[in-house]
Design a protein around this motif. Structure first.
Motif, PDB file in Angstrom:
ATOM      1  N   ALA A  44       0.816  -1.214   0.000  1.00 43.14           N
ATOM      2  CA  ALA A  44       0.000   0.000   0.000  1.00 43.14           C
ATOM      3  C   ALA A  44       0.849   1.264   0.000  1.00 43.14           C
ATOM      4  CB  ALA A  44      -0.942  -0.001   1.204  1.00 43.14           C
ATOM      5  N   ASP A  45       1.965   1.236   0.711  1.00 42.60           N
ATOM      6  CA  ASP A  45       2.826   2.416   0.770  1.00 42.60           C
ATOM      7  C   ASP A  45       3.431   2.713  -0.598  1.00 42.60           C
ATOM      8  OD1 ASP A  45       2.331   2.743   3.459  1.00 42.60           O
ATOM      9  OD2 ASP A  45       4.108   1.625   4.102  1.00 42.60           O
ATOM     10  N   ARG A  46       3.828   1.691  -1.333  1.00 45.13           N
ATOM     11  CA  ARG A  46       4.395   1.893  -2.663  1.00 45.13           C
ATOM     12  C   ARG A  46       3.348   2.437  -3.626  1.00 45.13           C
ATOM     13  NH1 ARG A  46       8.407  -3.094  -4.350  1.00 45.13           N
ATOM     14  NH2 ARG A  46      10.011  -2.760  -2.750  1.00 45.13           N
ATOM     15  N   VAL A  47       2.144   1.877  -3.549  1.00 47.17           N
ATOM     16  CA  VAL A  47       1.069   2.362  -4.415  1.00 47.17           C
ATOM     17  C   VAL A  47       0.770   3.823  -4.101  1.00 47.17           C
ATOM     18  CG1 VAL A  47      -1.367   2.114  -5.040  1.00 47.17           C
ATOM     19  CG2 VAL A  47       0.054   0.074  -4.706  1.00 47.17           C
ATOM     20  N   ASP A  48       0.657   4.157  -2.832  1.00 46.61           N
ATOM     21  CA  ASP A  48       0.357   5.536  -2.444  1.00 46.61           C
ATOM     22  C   ASP A  48       1.466   6.493  -2.891  1.00 46.61           C
ATOM     23  OD1 ASP A  48      -2.025   4.770  -1.350  1.00 46.61           O
ATOM     24  OD2 ASP A  48      -1.336   4.835   0.739  1.00 46.61           O
ATOM     25  N   ALA A  49       2.721   6.052  -2.792  1.00 42.79           N
ATOM     26  CA  ALA A  49       3.841   6.907  -3.189  1.00 42.79           C
ATOM     27  C   ALA A  49       3.778   7.226  -4.679  1.00 42.79           C
ATOM     28  CB  ALA A  49       5.163   6.240  -2.843  1.00 42.79           C
ATOM     29  N   LEU A  50       3.444   6.226  -5.494  1.00 45.28           N
ATOM     30  CA  LEU A  50       3.312   6.447  -6.935  1.00 45.28           C
ATOM     31  C   LEU A  50       2.136   7.371  -7.222  1.00 45.28           C
ATOM     32  CD1 LEU A  50       3.990   5.814  -9.903  1.00 45.28           C
ATOM     33  CD2 LEU A  50       2.449   3.833  -9.717  1.00 45.28           C
ATOM     34  N   VAL A  51       1.010   7.129  -6.575  1.00 42.63           N
ATOM     35  CA  VAL A  51      -0.176   7.958  -6.782  1.00 42.63           C
ATOM     36  C   VAL A  51       0.097   9.404  -6.382  1.00 42.63           C
ATOM     37  CG1 VAL A  51      -2.532   8.378  -5.971  1.00 42.63           C
ATOM     38  CG2 VAL A  51      -1.824   6.065  -6.628  1.00 42.63           C
ATOM     39  N   ASP A  52       0.846   9.615  -5.308  1.00 41.55           N
ATOM     40  CA  ASP A  52       1.191  10.978  -4.886  1.00 41.55           C
ATOM     41  C   ASP A  52       1.897  11.730  -6.015  1.00 41.55           C
ATOM     42  OD1 ASP A  52       0.129  10.485  -2.396  1.00 41.55           O
ATOM     43  OD2 ASP A  52       2.070  10.076  -1.440  1.00 41.55           O
ATOM     44  N   VAL A  53       2.840  11.051  -6.665  1.00 37.10           N
ATOM     45  CA  VAL A  53       3.605  11.676  -7.746  1.00 37.10           C
ATOM     46  C   VAL A  53       2.717  11.968  -8.946  1.00 37.10           C
ATOM     47  CG1 VAL A  53       5.454  11.317  -9.430  1.00 37.10           C
ATOM     48  CG2 VAL A  53       5.792  10.670  -7.036  1.00 37.10           C
ATOM     49  N   LEU A  54       1.886  10.983  -9.330  1.00 34.31           N
ATOM     50  CA  LEU A  54       1.034  11.153 -10.504  1.00 34.31           C
ATOM     51  C   LEU A  54      -0.018  12.231 -10.273  1.00 34.31           C
ATOM     52  CD1 LEU A  54       0.503   7.440 -11.621  1.00 34.31           C
ATOM     53  CD2 LEU A  54       2.247   9.077 -12.362  1.00 34.31           C
ATOM     54  N   ALA A 109      -8.943   3.895  -4.187  1.00 35.95           N
ATOM     55  CA  ALA A 109      -8.883   4.507  -2.859  1.00 35.95           C
ATOM     56  C   ALA A 109      -7.755   5.531  -2.768  1.00 35.95           C
ATOM     57  CB  ALA A 109      -8.697   3.432  -1.798  1.00 35.95           C
ATOM     58  N   SER A 110      -6.622   5.208  -3.362  1.00 32.54           N
ATOM     59  CA  SER A 110      -5.466   6.097  -3.260  1.00 32.54           C
ATOM     60  C   SER A 110      -5.677   7.390  -4.051  1.00 32.54           C
ATOM     61  CB  SER A 110      -4.207   5.382  -3.742  1.00 32.54           C
ATOM     62  OG  SER A 110      -3.047   6.124  -3.435  1.00 32.54           O
ATOM     63  N   PHE A 111      -6.176   7.287  -5.272  1.00 31.37           N
ATOM     64  CA  PHE A 111      -6.434   8.488  -6.073  1.00 31.37           C
ATOM     65  C   PHE A 111      -7.582   9.317  -5.500  1.00 31.37           C
ATOM     66  CE2 PHE A 111      -4.022   6.445  -9.595  1.00 31.37           C
ATOM     67  CZ  PHE A 111      -3.225   7.529  -9.933  1.00 31.37           C
ATOM     68  N   ALA A 112      -8.511   8.654  -4.793  1.00 31.84           N
ATOM     69  CA  ALA A 112      -9.645   9.371  -4.201  1.00 31.84           C
ATOM     70  C   ALA A 112      -9.180  10.415  -3.189  1.00 31.84           C
ATOM     71  CB  ALA A 112     -10.602   8.386  -3.543  1.00 31.84           C
ATOM     72  N   ARG A 113      -7.992  10.223  -2.629  1.00 31.36           N
ATOM     73  CA  ARG A 113      -7.446  11.213  -1.680  1.00 31.36           C
ATOM     74  C   ARG A 113      -7.250  12.570  -2.350  1.00 31.36           C
ATOM     75  NH1 ARG A 113      -2.022   9.567  -0.136  1.00 31.36           N
ATOM     76  NH2 ARG A 113      -1.962   8.545  -2.175  1.00 31.36           N
ATOM     77  N   TYR A 114      -7.142  12.548  -3.689  1.00 30.28           N
ATOM     78  CA  TYR A 114      -6.958  13.777  -4.457  1.00 30.28           C
ATOM     79  C   TYR A 114      -8.201  14.136  -5.274  1.00 30.28           C
ATOM     80  CZ  TYR A 114      -2.026  13.077  -3.332  1.00 30.28           C
ATOM     81  OH  TYR A 114      -0.841  12.908  -2.667  1.00 30.28           O
ATOM     82  N   GLY A 115      -9.286  13.428  -5.037  1.00 29.79           N
ATOM     83  CA  GLY A 115     -10.513  13.695  -5.782  1.00 29.79           C
ATOM     84  C   GLY A 115     -10.435  13.264  -7.238  1.00 29.79           C
TER      85      GLY A 115
END
Length: 387
Positions: A44-54, A109-115
């Motif tokens: 989950a941490d790796r997925v979230d880190a990638l999503v943060d960048v994108l 779920a991860s991208f939803a943090r950014y709408g």
């Protein structure tokens, strides 16, 4: 700052990456090893880190992002009690069936943090090798982007067979980049670029730029990584980069931890300069994604006409036919030694070809009708293969 306006990072000139900084529509491919643990299961941490960048790139820089993500099979290993990626297709499909839902749920779920809304697009080889499927895939991706969604693309491993599989998502990413008319392709894995030797050995160095095949001559390209959860390796990534570059799309190949630098034009990874121009979508899939359903052996004159003159294939130049195919299928064109020289879409069924061999179109039209006064493969539906 250099006199021509280029920037330097240490001793490396990074002005060549201006195309990266100016890219608006970007395809990003991430491998299984960058998303999962060695034993399987999503990190989950790796997925979230990638999503943060994108998400940051998409928002602050107003980029359009298409994510081509591996990881479905790897994500399904642990839930099914599998220690390593299975070799047989049936268990791979079972793992993909379980893992695909987990993968997309994690991204959603991860991208939803950014709408940001996520749209899943699953493709098989048929979706790039059949014209109708190809057009539908293109329209779907364009519409998702136009509506503000972020497409997450993966091979449809749950139904793909050995005959229609892409083989690895690196090649799929190159084809998707052309499909969506991307300005840039970024290939992310667990290796931070192409090296002039084994990167684990002292004395090797990263190759910062590749301007053409000659820059990699004599370089031994590595295979799959240590994790054992993916199918690719540096070989497939370099091949994908060459496909995209030949279609006019610049490529950055680096590790997932350097994704932010890769998207902003930083001096990371290996940058592949475009080596060709964009051309018709159907020709790209014909060359790199289609599976020939048969072959036509040509005489020497026909080979010269096609390879040197870029002419259509006429019945008079055919010496033999093999395989079972119907009009519209891709076929391989071979020289007298059996070496493939081109690939094209044939205008006749295999069973019709024998009576056409070696005869002129005028003669065939007189005997069989005007429908036979045409090319067997038209030059507009033909691509030359590399020697």
């Amino acid at each position: 700052m250099e006199p021509d306006g280029r920037e330097e990072t240490g001793n490396k000139v990074v002005g060549a990456r201006q195309a990266v900084r100016e890219a608006r529509r970007i395809v990003v491919k991430v491998g299984s090893s960058s998303l999962t643990t060695a034993s399987g299961g999503l990190d989950a941490d790796r997925v979230d880190a990638l999503v943060d960048v994108l998400a940051k790139s998409r928002g602050a820089q107003e980029k359009e992002i298409v994510l081509v993500s591996s990881g479905a099979i790897a994500a399904g290993l642990a839930p099914l009690g599998l220690r390593r990626r299975p070799k047989d297709l049936a268990r791979q499909q079972a793992a993909a069936s379980v893992g695909q839902g987990l993968l997309v749920a994690r991204y959603t779920a991860s991208f939803a943090r950014y709408g940001i809304r996520v749209g899943q697009v699953l493709l098989t080889g048929d979706d790039t090798s059949r014209r109708a499927h190809h057009r539908n895939a293109s329209r779907t991706l364009d519409k998702l982007l136009a509506m503000g969604a972020l497409p997450v693309v993966n091979e449809n491993d749950t139904v793909a067979t050995d005959e229609i599989r892409f083989g690895d998502n690196d090649r799929l990413a190159a084809l998707v980049a052309h499909l969506v008319r991307a300005d840039l392709l970024v290939l992310l894995s667990d290796v931070d670029g192409v090296y002039d030797g084994d990167p684990s050995r002292p004395g090797t160095s990263r190759i910062a730029e590749v301007r053409g095949p000659a820059d990699l001559e004599g370089i031994e390209i590595g295979s799959a990584g240590k994790a054992g959860v993916g199918t690719g390796g540096m070989v497939t990534k370099v091949e994908a980069a060459r496909i995209a570059a030949a279609a006019g799309i610049p490529v950055v190949l680096t590790s997932a931890v350097h994704a932010a630098d890769a998207l902003t034009g930083g001096d990371t990874g290996t940058y592949f300069h475009p080596t060709g121009k964009r051309f018709a979508d159907r020709l790209l899939w014909l060359q790199h994604a289609s599976t020939p359903q048969g072959s036509l052996t040509l005489d020497d004159g026909a080979v010269r006409a096609i390879v040197q003159g870029r002419k259509s294939l006429l019945p008079a130049g055919i010496a033999a036919v093999e395989g079972e195919f119907t009009a519209g299928d891709p076929v391989e064109l071979r020289d007298g030694r059996g070496h493939p020289v081109a690939r094209g879409l044939v205008n006749f069924d295999a069973k019709e070809i024998p009576r056409l061999i070696g005869r002129s179109t005028r003669e065939l039209a007189r005997e069989l009708g005007p429908a036979y006064e045409r090319e067997v493969v038209h030059r507009d539906d033909l691509v030359l293969l590399e020697p």
